[in-house]
Design an enzyme around this catalytic site. Sequence first.
Site, PDB file in Angstrom:
ATOM      1  N   GLU A  57      38.167  36.364  37.481  1.00  0.00           N
ATOM      2  CA  GLU A  57      39.240  37.349  37.622  1.00  0.00           C
ATOM      3  C   GLU A  57      39.772  37.778  36.258  1.00  0.00           C
ATOM      4  O   GLU A  57      40.002  38.975  36.021  1.00  0.00           O
ATOM      5  CB  GLU A  57      40.394  36.789  38.462  1.00  0.00           C
ATOM      6  CG  GLU A  57      40.020  36.417  39.870  1.00  0.00           C
ATOM      7  CD  GLU A  57      39.575  34.966  40.029  1.00  0.00           C
ATOM      8  OE1 GLU A  57      39.521  34.511  41.179  1.00  0.00           O
ATOM      9  OE2 GLU A  57      39.286  34.298  39.004  1.00  0.00           O
ATOM     10  N   CYS A  89      45.334  33.203  37.430  1.00  0.00           N
ATOM     11  CA  CYS A  89      44.702  34.466  37.792  1.00  0.00           C
ATOM     12  C   CYS A  89      45.586  35.292  38.714  1.00  0.00           C
ATOM     13  O   CYS A  89      45.673  36.517  38.569  1.00  0.00           O
ATOM     14  CB  CYS A  89      43.342  34.208  38.419  1.00  0.00           C
ATOM     15  SG  CYS A  89      42.130  33.538  37.238  1.00  0.00           S
TER      16      CYS A  89
END
Length: 162
Positions: A57, A89
């Site tokens: 991510e 993330c």
Amino acid sequence: MSQSDEGWLRRAYTVARDARARGDRPFGAVVVAGGAVLAEAGSEQGASGGGTLAHSEMVALKRLHELAVSREVLAGATIYSSGEPCAMCAAAIFYCGIGRVVYGLRAEAIAAARNAQSHTAGLGLSCRAVLAAAAAPVTVLGPLLEEEGQLPHKGYWGPDAA
């Protein structure tokens, strides 16, 4: 979950398999808006040498920044993640302005696959909990297609891992 969500999540699983094949951790993320991929990335933790912050991510979000994707576009975007985004993330997804998260494998299943111990388990804060605390709403959908999501992890984490 729509057919479109299924397709994009499966693409994240393919990106995860590709990351594993090149010697990185088996995670993938795909950011989509208006039916088009804005950015995608596999983990760069491992052979790619990206270090501890190189989650799939985070790498995808960095690419969005490099492409100067507008906040307006990001507000309507979805990030498809092969595994539940960790707290780091999830916070980064919020701060980038992405409006929706769809993930496959839940954090507990990832920890089990990794045979995580108390000193390696990370933060015990779900993606949903992090984003529920956000100043602006972020939609979270998952876990989804978990059996498929486990496949890139099979045998990766060692003989004692699930």
